[in-house]
Scaffold this active site. Structure first.
Site, mmCIF file in Angstrom:
data_model
loop_
_atom_site.group_PDB
_atom_site.id
_atom_site.type_symbol
_atom_site.label_atom_id
_atom_site.label_comp_id
_atom_site.label_asym_id
_atom_site.label_seq_id
_atom_site.Cartn_x
_atom_site.Cartn_y
_atom_site.Cartn_z
ATOM 1 N N PHE A 126 0.846 -1.183 0.000
ATOM 2 C CA PHE A 126 0.000 0.000 0.000
ATOM 3 C C PHE A 126 0.884 1.235 0.000
ATOM 4 C CE2 PHE A 126 -4.544 1.131 1.167
ATOM 5 C CZ PHE A 126 -5.123 0.182 0.356
ATOM 6 N N GLN A 245 -7.581 14.759 3.875
ATOM 7 C CA GLN A 245 -7.058 13.838 2.864
ATOM 8 C C GLN A 245 -8.014 13.722 1.689
ATOM 9 O OE1 GLN A 245 -6.464 9.273 3.420
ATOM 10 N NE2 GLN A 245 -4.431 10.193 3.291
ATOM 11 N N HIS A 247 -8.482 11.450 -1.280
ATOM 12 C CA HIS A 247 -8.024 10.159 -1.796
ATOM 13 C C HIS A 247 -7.829 10.319 -3.296
ATOM 14 C CE1 HIS A 247 -7.856 5.915 -2.794
ATOM 15 N NE2 HIS A 247 -7.848 5.606 -1.510
ATOM 16 N N LEU A 261 -15.373 5.648 -3.642
ATOM 17 C CA LEU A 261 -13.990 5.213 -3.477
ATOM 18 C C LEU A 261 -13.591 4.044 -4.373
ATOM 19 C CD1 LEU A 261 -11.465 5.753 -1.736
ATOM 20 C CD2 LEU A 261 -12.253 3.946 -0.227
ATOM 21 N N GLU A 264 -7.077 1.806 -2.947
ATOM 22 C CA GLU A 264 -5.649 1.895 -3.250
ATOM 23 C C GLU A 264 -5.099 0.493 -3.549
ATOM 24 O OE1 GLU A 264 -3.801 4.648 -0.585
ATOM 25 O OE2 GLU A 264 -1.905 3.591 -0.635
ATOM 26 N N ARG A 325 -0.814 9.358 -0.333
ATOM 27 C CA ARG A 325 -2.017 9.819 -1.033
ATOM 28 C C ARG A 325 -1.993 11.290 -1.403
ATOM 29 N NH1 ARG A 325 -6.498 6.412 2.499
ATOM 30 N NH2 ARG A 325 -6.120 4.451 1.412
ATOM 31 N N HIS A 391 -11.866 12.417 1.557
ATOM 32 C CA HIS A 391 -11.908 11.052 2.086
ATOM 33 C C HIS A 391 -11.744 10.966 3.596
ATOM 34 C CE1 HIS A 391 -11.528 6.747 1.937
ATOM 35 N NE2 HIS A 391 -10.304 6.745 2.393
ATOM 36 N N ARG A 426 -2.375 10.787 6.282
ATOM 37 C CA ARG A 426 -2.503 9.408 6.751
ATOM 38 C C ARG A 426 -2.108 8.441 5.644
ATOM 39 N NH1 ARG A 426 -6.280 5.452 6.096
ATOM 40 N NH2 ARG A 426 -7.871 6.756 5.158
#
Lengths: 613, 282
Positions: A126, A245, A247, A261, A264, A325, A391, A426
């Site tokens: 990730f 954030q 995304h 969404l 990822e 991100r 997000h 994050r």
């Protein structure tokens, strides 16, 4: 409480009241119950519907099953770097150390993660994680977690209040040197509109994020910043609110699903981002901070992907498609702005040319289904169109790292509504581990705080004021429609407090927030309180406005670009002043006050850990 | 939602939506402008925002993951967020009604609390001890089937369509969702409890006569009947009627699993009595 008020309201009493029943709330409730506390859990929706179900890619924990070199120190380093070192180091440390145990514990409660060839928990790559670290179940990890916690939780003695909205926390004011102290909560059943008073020795807020304040977002209706607003009104501080954030990969087409969404995990499984010319975009956006560990050309990136997804320790550097991100989201934003975007204003995410149709359906079944049903796209044959979507809020309620207690005694917070763990940005997978680790810690300390304490006494005036506030929208003869005000707010937040910000835009944004706030105070709701959607929306608006204001004010105060906060008038990350402070927002009688708090010093032994990498 | 550059002239769709509560109600006609990709839940939201702010509807994720927006569309149990408006013939009204197996609260919202009470009766997962290295080794192929069951989003459409539940066997029949949960526990490689007696006596598996209506409506495509309920029926039948299996199990030690007991937990609190008014508070 006087007898008349006593008779007037339905009343429930608990040692610990948990507000929110997503992953953090349920984990807190399980822990507090295990400590012997009487626990109530309040949720706005039905149990098991919380936004945690939308978490897809996995839960980050340095189990070391796929890459034995992984351990808490590497996870801690990755997290601090991803957060651009604005994280509360102690929270990032606790998180990295405890996450593996929290994941293993879920197995003991019935969770079934995907397996390695030797039968242990499988872990995937990730963004920003050095090693394959995310335990997962295809692309529905959040659902597996919430169902596991729900099924374990209902047998651990907690009382669940479904479809109940809390509008105010009840607080015993500070007196003669003693800080303000929690004593309960006021709310209403969404079904009947009937009021409820909770007496509680301690409260854990676990209400999630604030994505619904933005036009294009990945969040469910519940994510309206309730916990942050309740805590703020009760006297707690909000921190790091400027860090939002976006995304990188939300759906952009068709309009009905814009913002929904895309995990990822698509990139974790080998997916690449391309512009309209078919060029892989991310090689042009590798920041200095990540240059040493990121492949700068396709062959190396592909070697890394090939090896690290087949259980080989790769000597190649990581693909830039899996940079954190904030970096990827801004890269997409730049490509679109430069006219190199896809037909509907995103870029292409391509997995079909990288993995077999069978692999895609097995590893990413929900993505396959989602695009086929809602987007008329077969992702085993065609690329997806993707673009940034609001997000996650890194900011939230300021808490003590070791106990998760706010500055209001007895008021705790965990998960997305709390601040500190993620700093300025994050990493993917760190929210599911965050909510397990800090859910448990908050539940533990809320129960300890409650133990041996006398039941709090309530104040009639405080409850009657809360009642008046809830009834006010019904008392007016005319006023604006709360749904249209919400639309207005989402537009303005996106335009003025969005992915790229400036002093002028933020100032204009704050003017709009003030205007919409003034209109919200005049909202008129028709009908009665029986499952009345407009009535519910009116309170979501109050909360979203508080959080939106905190976000815009904090963003204006931070004159630099860092993580989830990008200023076009201050495009660089400041190595001086702003690298050492967190921005804090607090309630005062004359309005919201913004202040700076100095980041705690990192002790020598932790500095050593950070420098080892 | 940004309507984007659709490039096509907007069209109007007709809907008929149930408005009312436990005391009664009727289908009300509405018209909404459509846009590309629009789903039925978008249409309901549009009505709520512009025409009927008090319209009651449950929803959360709007991506088919949470199972909140269950309803009946033209009589068929479906998730509103996963049902495209373009699925229906242009000009024909789309009829949206609440799930009929559950008591109506208001408009499209029903009282599904029965399901949450049923869930509490099921004896929870009880694993064997961990392996010596602190892990639990399981082969992927041994958990594929139950991972299919665990895709369940608890939309309760299977409960809604089940004729046993519709015919008022609610207290003696768990329904497809909970038979799937019982099958999950029965097939879980780590679980140590024998729930078969409960599956038969308390959860009423015998009432299911395999019409597969539940499988047909499952938005997650879980093969509820063939992969879950039928194997569970066989396991229960074996226990009671197959002497050869019984002897074999005595030899293999399979029967050593302790028998699970029904859980009796207090019901969760629910709002009491009649709905409160707006101005008139009681």
């Amino acid at each position: 409480m006087s007898t008349s008020t006593e008779a007037k309201f339905e009343r429930h009493e608990h040692d610990v009241l948990v507000i929110g029943a997503g992953g953090a709330g349920l984990r807190a409730a399980i822990e507090a119950s295990a400590e012997g506390a009487s626990v109530g859990v309040v949720c706005k929706s039905l149990l098991g519907k919380a936004h945690t179900v939308m978490a897809e890619g996995g839960v980050a924990a340095a189990l070391g099953y796929v890459e034995p070199k992984d351990n808490w120190k590497v996870h801690f380093r990755d997290t601090m770097k991803g957060g651009r070192y604005l994280n509360q180091w102690r929270m990032a440390q606790l998180h990295a150390m405890e996450a593996p145990d929290r994941v293993k514990e879920l197995e003991a409660w019935g969770a079934l993660f995907d397996r390695t060839a030797d039968g242990r928990i499988l872990q995937r790559n990730f963004g920003g994680h050095k090693y394959p670290r995310l335990a997962h179940v295809g692309d529905r990890t959040g659902l597996e977690m919430i169902r596991t916690l729900q099924q374990h939780g209902i047998h651990s003695g907690m009382t669940v209040y479904m479809e109940l909205t809390v509008t105010r926390l009840l607080v015993e004011p500070a007196s003669s040197g003693r800080p303000a102290r929690i004593r309960g909560a006021f709310g209403y059943w969404r079904e009947s509109g009937r009021f409820v008073v909770f007496l509680a020795k301690s409260i854990v807020l676990a209400t999630g994020g604030i994505g619904r304040a933005f036009r294009i977002n990945s969040n469910s209706w519940e994510c309206t910043g309730d916990g942050q607003a309740l805590a703020y009104l009760a006297g707690a501080e909000l921190m790091d609110m400027e860090f939002m954030q976006f995304h990188p990969t939300g759906m952009v087409w068709p309009p009905s699903v814009r913002g929904t969404l895309i995990t990822e995990g698509v990139r974790g499984e080998g997916g690449t981002l391309r512009n309209k010319d078919g060029k892989r975009i991310m090689f042009d956006y590798i920041p200095e901070l990540y240059a040493n560990e990121t492949a700068n050309a396709e062959p190396e990136a592909d070697q890394w992907l090939r090896e690290s997804t087949s259980g080989v320790s790769s000597k190649a550097r990581r693909t830039p498609d899996l940079l954190p991100r904030d970096i990827v989201a801004r890269a997409i934003h730049s490509e679109v702005k430069a006219g190199r975007g896809s037909p509907h204003g995103g870029v292409f995410l391509d997995i079909h040319s990288r993995r077999s149709a069978e692999d895609i359906k097995r590893k990413l079944p929900a993505m396959y289904h989602q695009f086929k049903e809602l987007g008329d796209v077969d992702i085993t044959k065609e690329p997806m169109e993707v673009g940034p979507t609001a997000h996650y809020t890194m900011g939230g309620i300021r808490v003590d790292p070791d106990t998760q207690q706010s500055r209001v005694e007895g008021l705790f917070a965990a998960g997305e509504c709390a601040a500190g763990m993620h700093g300025a940005n994050r990493l993917g997978g760190n929210s599911l581990s965050d909510l397990l680790v800090f859910g448990r810690i908050s539940g533990l300390h809320a129960a300890k705080y409650a133990k041996g304490r006398e039941a709090p006494s309530l104040d009639v005036g405080e409850i009657e004021a809360a009642e008046r506030e809830v009834l006010a929208p019904f008392e007016r003869d005319e006023g604006p429609n709360p749904f249209l005000l919400h639309d207005d707010l989402k537009d303005k937040m996106h335009t003025y407090v969005g992915i790229i910000r400036s002093e002028d835009d933020l100032t204009r944004g704050l003017e709009h927030i003030a205007r919409i706030g003034e209109a919200t105070a005049r909202v008129k709701v028709d009908g009665n309180r029986h499952y009345n959607a407009a009535f519910h929306q009116a309170f979501d608006m109050r909360n979203m406005l508080i959080v939106s204001e905190a976000m815009a004010r904090a963003a204006r105060a931070r004159k630099e670009s860092r993580g989830g906060h990008a200023r076009e008038d201050f495009p660089e990350m400041d190595k001086g002043h702003f690298s050492k402070v967190n921005i804090v927002a607090r309630w005062t009688a004359s309005g919201m006050e913004i202040a700076e708090a100095t980041l705690p010093d990192v002790p020598a032994e932790i500095k050593t850990v950070l420098e080892e990498g | 939602m940004d309507n984007g550059n659709a490039g096509t002239a907007s069209k109007t769709a007709k809907l008929r939506v149930f408005r009312g509560d436990a005391s009664g109600g009727k289908l009300e006609p509405y018209e909404v402008e459509t846009y590309p990709g629009m789903v039925v839940l978008d249409a309901i939201h549009d009505i709520q925002a512009k025409q009927e702010p008090t319209m009651a509807v449950r929803w959360n994720c709007k991506a088919g993951r949470c199972g909140s927006c269950s309803a009946e569309i033209n009589g068929k149990p479906r998730l509103m967020c996963m049902t495209r408006m373009s699925h229906y013939a242009e000009g024909e009204p789309i009829t949206v009604t609440p799930m009929r197996a559950f008591p109506i609260i208001r408009d499209l919202v029903t009282d599904v609390s029965h399901n949450f009470e049923m869930a509490k009766k099921i004896p929870p997962f009880t694993p064997r001890p961990r392996d010596a290295d602190g892990t639990w080794r399981m082969k992927q192929e041994d958990i594929d089937r139950i991972q299919e069951f665990r895709k369940c989003i608890e939309c309760f459409l299977c409960q809604d369509v089940c004729h046993v539940i519709r015919d008022h066997r609610k207290d003696t029949f768990a329904g497809p969702r909970f038979l799937i949960q019982l099958a999950t526990l029965d097939m879980h490689p780590l679980d140590t409890l024998d729930r078969r007696e409960l599956v038969k006596d308390e959860f009423g598996i015998g009432y299911c006569n395999i019409t597969r209506c539940c499988t047909e409506v499952c938005p997650e495509g879980i093969r509820i009947t063939d992969n879950g309920i039928i194997p569970l029926k066989e396991r229960v039948a074996d226990q009671y009627f197959d002497p050869i299996r019984w002897i074999a199990s005595k030899v293999s030690g399979e029967e050593k699993k302790p028998k699970a007991k029904l859980r009796v937990l207090p019901p969760d609190p629910r709002p009491t009595d009649v709905p409160a008014g707006g101005k008139d508070r009681r």
